[in-house]
Every structure is written in C-alpha cells, then in structure tokens.
Design a protein around this motif. Structure first.
Motif, PDB file in Angstrom:
ATOM      1  N   ARG A  99      -7.636  20.137  -3.172  1.00  0.00           N
ATOM      2  CA  ARG A  99      -8.705  20.946  -3.752  1.00  0.00           C
ATOM      3  C   ARG A  99      -9.818  20.049  -4.289  1.00  0.00           C
ATOM      4  N   LEU A 100      -9.443  18.894  -4.847  1.00  0.00           N
ATOM      5  CA  LEU A 100     -10.447  17.951  -5.325  1.00  0.00           C
ATOM      6  C   LEU A 100     -11.273  17.404  -4.162  1.00  0.00           C
ATOM      7  N   LEU A 101     -10.626  17.096  -3.062  1.00  0.00           N
ATOM      8  CA  LEU A 101     -11.348  16.627  -1.881  1.00  0.00           C
ATOM      9  C   LEU A 101     -12.297  17.710  -1.368  1.00  0.00           C
ATOM     10  N   HIS A 102     -11.818  18.948  -1.384  1.00  0.00           N
ATOM     11  CA  HIS A 102     -12.642  20.061  -0.908  1.00  0.00           C
ATOM     12  C   HIS A 102     -13.855  20.265  -1.804  1.00  0.00           C
ATOM     13  N   SER A 103     -13.660  20.108  -3.122  1.00  0.00           N
ATOM     14  CA  SER A 103     -14.781  20.322  -4.053  1.00  0.00           C
ATOM     15  C   SER A 103     -15.855  19.252  -3.885  1.00  0.00           C
ATOM     16  N   ARG A 180     -10.610  15.808 -13.309  1.00  0.00           N
ATOM     17  CA  ARG A 180      -9.759  15.880 -12.125  1.00  0.00           C
ATOM     18  C   ARG A 180      -8.281  15.780 -12.499  1.00  0.00           C
ATOM     19  N   GLY A 181      -7.958  15.868 -13.793  1.00  0.00           N
ATOM     20  CA  GLY A 181      -6.614  15.578 -14.269  1.00  0.00           C
ATOM     21  C   GLY A 181      -5.673  16.765 -14.255  1.00  0.00           C
ATOM     22  N   ILE A 182      -4.484  16.510 -14.808  1.00  0.00           N
ATOM     23  CA  ILE A 182      -3.426  17.517 -14.897  1.00  0.00           C
ATOM     24  C   ILE A 182      -2.922  17.547 -16.332  1.00  0.00           C
ATOM     25  N   VAL A 183      -2.731  18.758 -16.868  1.00  0.00           N
ATOM     26  CA  VAL A 183      -2.239  18.944 -18.234  1.00  0.00           C
ATOM     27  C   VAL A 183      -0.914  19.701 -18.177  1.00  0.00           C
ATOM     28  N   TYR A 184       0.116  19.138 -18.818  1.00  0.00           N
ATOM     29  CA  TYR A 184       1.395  19.841 -18.943  1.00  0.00           C
ATOM     30  C   TYR A 184       1.505  20.375 -20.367  1.00  0.00           C
ATOM     31  N   VAL A 185       1.639  21.691 -20.502  1.00  0.00           N
ATOM     32  CA  VAL A 185       1.742  22.347 -21.808  1.00  0.00           C
ATOM     33  C   VAL A 185       3.186  22.783 -22.002  1.00  0.00           C
ATOM     34  N   ASP A 186       3.884  22.121 -22.911  1.00  0.00           N
ATOM     35  CA  ASP A 186       5.297  22.426 -23.161  1.00  0.00           C
ATOM     36  C   ASP A 186       5.426  23.523 -24.217  1.00  0.00           C
ATOM     37  N   GLU A 187       6.579  24.185 -24.211  1.00  0.00           N
ATOM     38  CA  GLU A 187       6.904  25.245 -25.187  1.00  0.00           C
ATOM     39  C   GLU A 187       5.882  26.376 -25.146  1.00  0.00           C
ATOM     40  N   ILE A 188       5.431  26.735 -23.959  1.00  0.00           N
ATOM     41  CA  ILE A 188       4.423  27.795 -23.847  1.00  0.00           C
ATOM     42  C   ILE A 188       4.979  29.148 -24.279  1.00  0.00           C
ATOM     43  N   ASP A 189       6.307  29.320 -24.209  1.00  0.00           N
ATOM     44  CA  ASP A 189       6.907  30.596 -24.605  1.00  0.00           C
ATOM     45  C   ASP A 189       6.784  30.847 -26.098  1.00  0.00           C
ATOM     46  N   LYS A 190       6.536  29.773 -26.872  1.00  0.00           N
ATOM     47  CA  LYS A 190       6.447  29.940 -28.332  1.00  0.00           C
ATOM     48  C   LYS A 190       5.145  30.612 -28.759  1.00  0.00           C
ATOM     49  N   VAL A 191       4.213  30.803 -27.842  1.00  0.00           N
ATOM     50  CA  VAL A 191       2.970  31.507 -28.190  1.00  0.00           C
ATOM     51  C   VAL A 191       3.011  32.951 -27.697  1.00  0.00           C
ATOM     52  N   GLU A 218      -8.542  29.169 -16.532  1.00  0.00           N
ATOM     53  CA  GLU A 218      -9.304  29.642 -15.387  1.00  0.00           C
ATOM     54  C   GLU A 218     -10.404  28.667 -14.982  1.00  0.00           C
ATOM     55  N   GLY A 219     -11.085  28.107 -15.960  1.00  0.00           N
ATOM     56  CA  GLY A 219     -12.182  27.178 -15.699  1.00  0.00           C
ATOM     57  C   GLY A 219     -13.381  27.503 -16.555  1.00  0.00           C
ATOM     58  N   THR A 220     -13.745  26.586 -17.436  1.00  0.00           N
ATOM     59  CA  THR A 220     -14.884  26.792 -18.320  1.00  0.00           C
ATOM     60  C   THR A 220     -15.408  25.436 -18.785  1.00  0.00           C
ATOM     61  N   GLN A 244     -11.476  22.168 -12.335  1.00  0.00           N
ATOM     62  CA  GLN A 244     -10.617  21.438 -11.408  1.00  0.00           C
ATOM     63  C   GLN A 244      -9.376  20.848 -12.082  1.00  0.00           C
ATOM     64  N   ILE A 245      -9.151  21.158 -13.344  1.00  0.00           N
ATOM     65  CA  ILE A 245      -7.969  20.646 -14.045  1.00  0.00           C
ATOM     66  C   ILE A 245      -6.773  21.552 -13.745  1.00  0.00           C
ATOM     67  N   LEU A 246      -5.670  20.950 -13.307  1.00  0.00           N
ATOM     68  CA  LEU A 246      -4.450  21.711 -13.025  1.00  0.00           C
ATOM     69  C   LEU A 246      -3.606  21.792 -14.294  1.00  0.00           C
TER      70      LEU A 246
END
Length: 425
Positions: A99-103, A180-191, A218-220, A244-246
């Motif tokens: 997707r980054l290459l496509h963008s 272009r990075g990736i974010v891992y959000v842990d314990e998402i069920d706690k919200v 979504e992207g902002t 573009q952040i996953l």
C-alpha cells in the motif's frame, strides 16, 4: 591528521560555534589551524544520522519487500504455534508495504484502504510477543503502546495522540518515516464500554477513548504534543498524517466466549453446563473464540464504529502442555537455551529431563497466565543454583529432574547425582 589541543600554549577557538578551549574541555585540531569542540562533533554526527534516516525511510523496493512466507518464517523462530494469527499478520504487514508503494506511485485509479488488525486471545498466548518480533523484522518504525494508560480528554491520564508520539520517537522524529509506520495497541479490550457500571461518574477510559481513536485509525492529521502529556493551547504541535499508518490492536476480551456461546445457542446453566465443565476448558475456549464475529465484539463493549475500523479479526488459541514445552525449548530465545548458555559461561552443563519439562509446564498451567508463568516458575527453580554456581567446582554437569521441579529434592542433588553417574560410567 587531527589532534587535540589543550589550550595551554595558545587559546584555541571552535571554528563552528566560536567556543574557546578550557582545562576541562579540549578542542580537536584539524589542518590550517581549524578547531572543533565536542558539542559540535555531536551535532554534526546527529545531522548525518538524520540525513541517513531520511534516505533509508524511503519505502523498500518491491524486490526487497518481505514476502508473507518470509515474515511468518521469521515469526516461527520466536513464537510457537498460533499459525492462524501469524499468517494473518504476515499478510497484513506485506499488504502494508504494498500500500505504501501504491501511495507513492502515479496510479490513482484504485485506492487501497488499510486493513487494521484486531488480535483476540487469552493472556500469555503471544499477542505482544508477535508484535515485538515483528518490530525486529520490519524496515518501518514500530511502536508498542498500552491502551490502559489513556483516558478521555480533560481527565487525568494520557491522550490517544501519545500512541503517535511513541511512533515518532521510534522514527527518531522523522515525520515522513513515522507516517509509514505500524502501531501495536495492547489491552484494547480495556477501553470497552462498561454497561455493568452503575456509578454516576463518567466512563472516562472507555467509550470516550474509543471515540478519540476512530479518526486516528481511519486516517487524519493528528496534532501531537512534542513532549507528550496533555495538550495545552500554548503548545506547538507536530502534525502527523495517520492515513498510511497500520494499527494492530490486541486484547484478552475476558468473557467474550460466553457471548459467543449465547449467540450460538449453547446452554450456560444446568446439565449441559456441568458436562462442559468436565471437558478441557482451554480447548473449549479456543473452539469458541475462533467463531467470533464483529457483533460479538460490539456486544462485549466496543462501539460499532471502532469495530468497523478493525476489519481483520484473528484469534490466538490457549496454550496447552505440549505448547508450553515447545516454548521452553524450541525458540531462539527459549528459557532452557538461555539457562544452558549461562551454565556454559561457568564451564558447566545443564540438562532438563523430559519429565522435568512436563512438570514445569503443568505448574505453569495451574497459574493460568499462559507462557508468562514459565519464566516466573523457572526463575524460582533456578535462583538458588544460579546464586552458588560461580563458586561451585568446575567443570560440572547438572540434571534437573521432576523431583527437583516439584521441590521433593534439593537443587544441588542434580550435580551430585550427575557426578555419581559419570563415575560409574
């Protein structure tokens, strides 16, 4: 060749910043009486590093892009089992690169949306380990965050933009690379929304946090406080585009299996419930959680808009005894391998019998915290021996048996027994 000047014979001045030398600080002298101070050396080094990072932050060529199979094979070296989740993650990350290459290309006839991932599984099954292992493999900035630290704006806690701040820090404040990075959000069920909460106070760490996460997922264009913490009107913000952040979210979702049972028409009380209690609970949990659908997650407490922005849902299974034994022995960073390496440094050998490994796994299962229990139990087991090992006679060989694991035999009988067996041989 450059040499140092101590300033005793003459007063040297840095040719970059004009600082003069002192007894506590020296200037580096170059040809033609040119000097530079240590601070300017550090500054030049940082500038060069930043330029290199900007060059390396360009999306990799298609030939260099890791294929899903390559990503999964790398994960296999550190994460035991969870084949389903590893395949999903490998495809998601590979598609992120594409997707980054496509963008960056001129082709705009088709827009490729990002597919954020939701990982569901019991505690200690490997969700965070998958994320950490991915971070080592990837060529894009990767940040691991905890959803339990954030609250709704206006209350004590962190803003959701702090997730992006950690990503920006991982990219060494290179905005182009962070986008272009990736974010891992842990314990998402706690919200999740707390329907059972009858208090008149607001659920400041629940639905409000989900609402704040929506646009980010979504992207902002997000405004990030450069020093973290809460936003203030007088602060200057760093603007970051999250298009573009996953985002990969993980959570335990305790009790979700009961919601799935209810949807499937399984009886949760009475005779059927008693029969199900006689079966393996972990097997039953894994079978139930694999049948999860978005509606179940919504009923759990996640708002529909949030679930809609996490289109890829994959589950991780609970670990059984055999899986825990594999975790102890097979990965590159397996606990048994780590301790054997410690013993090699002390000119000693360490061996765990097969029965001892099973005993360790059974003790870990009783704690019901997954693979996390293995390290705690093994540390408790080995601490006395590791304490005295440097003072023990060398060379030596130690054999850990089930009696030692269960506390029926002294730890140092491992060496005495091994010594007698060696002499008899």
């Amino acid at each position: 060749m450059a040499k140092q000047s101590n300033g005793k014979k003459h007063k040297a001045i840095c040719s970059f910043c004009g600082r003069s030398s002192s007894q506590d600080d020296t200037l580096i002298e170059g040809p033609n009486k040119v000097f530079i101070c240590p601070e300017c050396v550090d500054l030049c080094h940082n500038i060069i590093q930043q330029n290199r990072k900007r060059i390396s932050s360009v999306v990799p060529n298609l030939e260099e892009m890791p294929k899903p199979r390559e990503i999964k094979e790398y994960l296999d070296q550190y994460v035991i089992g969870q084949e389903h989740a590893k395949k999903y993650l490998s495809v998601a990350v590979h598609n992120h690169y594409k997707r980054l290459l496509h963008s960056d290309s001129d082709d705009r006839e088709v827009e490729i949306d990002k597919s954020n991932v939701l990982l569901i599984g019991p505690t200690g099954c490997g969700k965070t380990l998958l994320a950490r292992t991915l971070a080592r493999k990837l060529e894009v900035p990767f940040a691991i965050c905890d959803a339990t630290t954030v609250t709704e704006a206006g209350y004590v806690g962190e803003d959701v933009e702090n997730f992006l701040l950690r990503l920006l820090q991982a990219a060494d404040y290179d905005i182009e690379a962070a986008q272009r990075g990736i974010v891992y959000v842990d314990e998402i069920d706690k919200v999740g929304k707390t329907y059972q909460n009858v208090s008149i106070t607001r659920d400041v760490s629940g639905e409000g946090v989900q609402q704040a996460l929506l646009k980010m997922l979504e992207g902002t264009i997000a405004n990030i406080p450069p020093q973290g913490g809460r936003k203030h009107p007088e602060q200057s913000y760093i603007q970051l585009d999250t298009t573009q952040i996953l985002f990969i979210c993980g959570g335990t979702f305790t009790g979700l299996e009961n919601i799935i049972k209810k949807r499937l028409g399984k009886k949760m009380i009475g005779f059927d419930s008693e029969l199900s209690g006689r079966t393996d609970k972990k097997t039953e949990y894994t079978g139930m959680i694999q049948q999860v659908v978005p509606e179940d997650i919504i009923e759990y407490g996640m708002i529909p808009e949030m679930v809609g922005r996490l289109p890829v849902i994959t589950t991780l299974s609970a670990l059984d005894e055999d899986a825990l034994i594999d975790i102890l022995t097979k990965p590159k960073n397996a606990l048994v391998r780590q301790y054997q390496r410690f013993f090699e440094m002390e000119d000693a050998e360490l061996e765990f019998t097969e029965d001892a490994l099973h005993a360790l796994a059974r003790k870990a299962l009783k704690r019901d915290t997954g693979a996390r229990a293995l390290r705690a139990i093994t540390e408790e087991l080995m601490v006395d021996l590791m304490y005295q090992l440097p003072e023990e006679p060398k060379p030596a060989r130690y054999v850990i048996t089930p009696d030692i694991v269960e506390g029926k035999a002294d730890m140092f009988t491992a060496r005495q027994k091994a010594k007698k067996e060696k002499e008899s041989a």
